[in-house]
Write a protein that holds these residues in place. Structure first.
Motif, PDB file in Angstrom:
ATOM      1  N   GLY A 196       0.996  -1.040   0.052  1.00  0.00           N
ATOM      2  CA  GLY A 196      -0.270  -0.163   0.234  1.00  0.00           C
ATOM      3  C   GLY A 196       1.098   1.400  -0.129  1.00  0.00           C
ATOM      4  O   GLY A 196       1.987   1.154  -0.492  1.00  0.00           O
ATOM      5  N   GLU A 197       0.128   2.648   0.496  1.00  0.00           N
ATOM      6  CA  GLU A 197       0.533   3.450   0.723  1.00  0.00           C
ATOM      7  C   GLU A 197       1.997   3.666   1.419  1.00  0.00           C
ATOM      8  O   GLU A 197       1.317   3.899   2.952  1.00  0.00           O
ATOM      9  N   LEU A 198       3.137   3.783   1.327  1.00  0.00           N
ATOM     10  CA  LEU A 198       4.153   3.874   2.309  1.00  0.00           C
ATOM     11  C   LEU A 198       5.312   4.995   2.445  1.00  0.00           C
ATOM     12  O   LEU A 198       5.673   5.393   1.474  1.00  0.00           O
ATOM     13  N   ASP A 199       5.697   6.067   3.306  1.00  0.00           N
ATOM     14  CA  ASP A 199       6.888   6.482   3.245  1.00  0.00           C
ATOM     15  C   ASP A 199       8.054   6.046   3.252  1.00  0.00           C
ATOM     16  O   ASP A 199       8.807   6.759   2.146  1.00  0.00           O
ATOM     17  N   PHE A 200       8.733   4.674   4.060  1.00  0.00           N
ATOM     18  CA  PHE A 200       9.519   4.393   4.064  1.00  0.00           C
ATOM     19  C   PHE A 200       9.441   2.305   4.229  1.00  0.00           C
ATOM     20  O   PHE A 200       8.040   1.700   4.767  1.00  0.00           O
ATOM     21  N   LEU A 201       9.593   1.955   3.081  1.00  0.00           N
ATOM     22  CA  LEU A 201      10.085   0.371   3.003  1.00  0.00           C
ATOM     23  C   LEU A 201      11.100   0.064   3.416  1.00  0.00           C
ATOM     24  O   LEU A 201      12.297   0.138   2.738  1.00  0.00           O
ATOM     25  N   LEU A 202      11.841  -0.435   4.677  1.00  0.00           N
ATOM     26  CA  LEU A 202      12.861  -0.481   5.423  1.00  0.00           C
ATOM     27  C   LEU A 202      13.161  -1.996   4.518  1.00  0.00           C
ATOM     28  O   LEU A 202      12.252  -2.707   5.431  1.00  0.00           O
ATOM     29  N   ILE A 203      14.101  -2.223   4.372  1.00  0.00           N
ATOM     30  CA  ILE A 203      14.873  -3.633   4.156  1.00  0.00           C
ATOM     31  C   ILE A 203      15.823  -4.230   5.034  1.00  0.00           C
ATOM     32  O   ILE A 203      17.196  -3.824   4.494  1.00  0.00           O
ATOM     33  N   ASP A 204      15.745  -5.605   5.484  1.00  0.00           N
ATOM     34  CA  ASP A 204      16.613  -6.349   6.834  1.00  0.00           C
ATOM     35  C   ASP A 204      17.400  -6.711   6.147  1.00  0.00           C
ATOM     36  O   ASP A 204      17.422  -8.093   5.442  1.00  0.00           O
ATOM     37  N   MET A 205      18.808  -6.566   5.102  1.00  0.00           N
ATOM     38  CA  MET A 205      19.357  -7.069   4.405  1.00  0.00           C
ATOM     39  C   MET A 205      20.113  -8.304   5.273  1.00  0.00           C
ATOM     40  O   MET A 205      20.204  -8.160   6.755  1.00  0.00           O
ATOM     41  N   PRO A 206      21.107  -9.815   4.854  1.00  0.00           N
ATOM     42  CA  PRO A 206      21.595 -10.753   5.381  1.00  0.00           C
ATOM     43  C   PRO A 206      22.635  -9.943   5.539  1.00  0.00           C
ATOM     44  O   PRO A 206      23.299  -9.219   4.594  1.00  0.00           O
ATOM     45  N   PRO A 207      23.600 -10.331   6.650  1.00  0.00           N
ATOM     46  CA  PRO A 207      25.512  -9.975   6.094  1.00  0.00           C
ATOM     47  C   PRO A 207      25.884 -10.437   5.216  1.00  0.00           C
ATOM     48  O   PRO A 207      26.262 -11.007   4.874  1.00  0.00           O
TER      49      PRO A 207
END
Length: 354
Positions: A213-224
């Motif tokens: 939907g509508e987001l200001d931020f989509l954070l992606i917790d990436m693998p190390p």
């Protein structure tokens, strides 16, 4: 010698989370089982529309056989489409439709494991929501998903809905944040035995097939690290840039350099919005004004200056942060100094993107 009925019994352990936990044998998805010597080939059948959990089911089927079969057994999982696929139409595959209303897609990365990247990711998402932003977080650490545990949402299963020929996954919502993790589709004790391409495909489904939907931020917790999953992410997802998490110690900062160089590589070319120095110092709860720099002091600032990137925040080691992660109540929900540190971090990140 492995018998066919053995394989069928093992595959009955693989449940389809979106089908009322019915297993793939019961659902008629096992089309064929072929045994040749110490090699097993299983063919799974899928309907013409794309199952959002296809990669998860393939990986789980392979893992179930490997876990039970004698050592050295070769396992191959093939797939067939039960019905002829219709002519390709816009929106049927993993396009960008579900992230078209997301303003900023930010990767949270680290050069090595053990620096608290997922803790920072979850608390940053909650802190941004506290500031009034619309936020989502995709747990891209497919080999060690931690979002269900850190948000006390273990055991929950996102809904999958069919819209015409397109199937989408509905994210979980808690603490004002939309969450998605492969951990919602695997049991906590289940090891995900996936090779790189399989993990990359599953990960893309966890991002591109979710109704954000509508987001200001989509954070992606990436693998190390800086492996093939990272390269796939930055090439296949419209990532705006990254935030790098590290601890002050030299061994962690050395790996930060690898992360910085990866994002600044010509083939990647993504900006780094800043560095977060986690575990910057230890403060005892009984003496909140005392600081003990058990991992060194000033390492994050020196690294930020070396690479001309902002030091967005310094997060102390506080017992309540660990307790919040284990209990599923992120520290950023509180008004204690640790919670306010994450709010300050969120403010700096949001300001840098204006």
């Amino acid at each position: 010698m492995i018998a066919r009925n053995n394989i069928i019994q093992w595959l009955q352990q693989v449940e389809h989370p979106a089908k009322g936990d019915r297993n793939i044998v019961e659902l008629g998805m096992v089309e064929d089982v072929d045994i040749s010597g110490n090699s097993v080939t299983v063919t799974l059948g899928f309907a013409k529309h794309r199952d959002p959990l296809a990669e998860y089911l393939i990986g789980s089927a392979k893992a179930a056989i490997i876990r039970n079969a004698p050592s050295g057994t070769g396992v191959e999982i093939r797939t067939v489409i039960k019905e002829p696929a219709p002519k390709k139409k816009p929106g049927l595959d993993l396009g960008f439709e579900e992230i078209s209303q997301v303003k900023h897609i930010i990767g949270i990365a680290s050069g090595k494991g053990g620096v608290g990247k997922s803790t920072v990711s979850v608390n940053l998402a909650v802190a941004l929501a506290r500031l009034g932003y619309k936020v989502g977080l995709a747990d891209a650490d497919v080999y060690g998903p931690s979002v269900p545990k850190m948000t006390a949402s273990e055991g929950m299963t996102p809904d999958a809905i069919l819209e015409g020929e397109k199937e989408v996954i509905m994210p979980m919502e808690k603490y004002g944040v939309k969450w998605m993790s492969i951990g919602y589709f695997a049991k906590p004790e289940q090891a995900l035995i996936w090779r790189g391409p399989m993990a990359c495909n599953a990960l893309k489904q966890m991002i591109l097939q979710v109704r954000w939907g509508e987001l200001d931020f989509l954070l992606i917790d990436m693998p190390p690290g800086t492996g093939d999953i990272h390269i796939s992410l930055v090439h296949d997802i419209p990532l705006e840039g990254a935030v790098i998490v590290s601890t002050p110690q030299d061994v962690a900062l050395a790996d930060v350099e690898k992360g910085v160089n990866m994002f600044r590589n010509e083939s990647v070319g993504k900006p780094i919005f800043g560095l977060v120095e986690n575990m910057a110092w230890f403060t005892p709860a009984e003496h909140p004004d005392e600081r003990y720099y058990i991992f060194g002091q000033g390492g994050g600032m020196r690294m930020a200056q070396k690479y001309d990137i902002p030091l967005l925040g310094q997060i102390p080691i506080v017992q309540s942060i660990r307790e919040g992660g284990d209990s599923g109540e992120p520290a950023a929900l509180s008004s204690r100094p640790d919670g306010l540190a994450f709010v300050a971090l969120a403010e700096k990140l949001a300001e840098s993107l204006k």
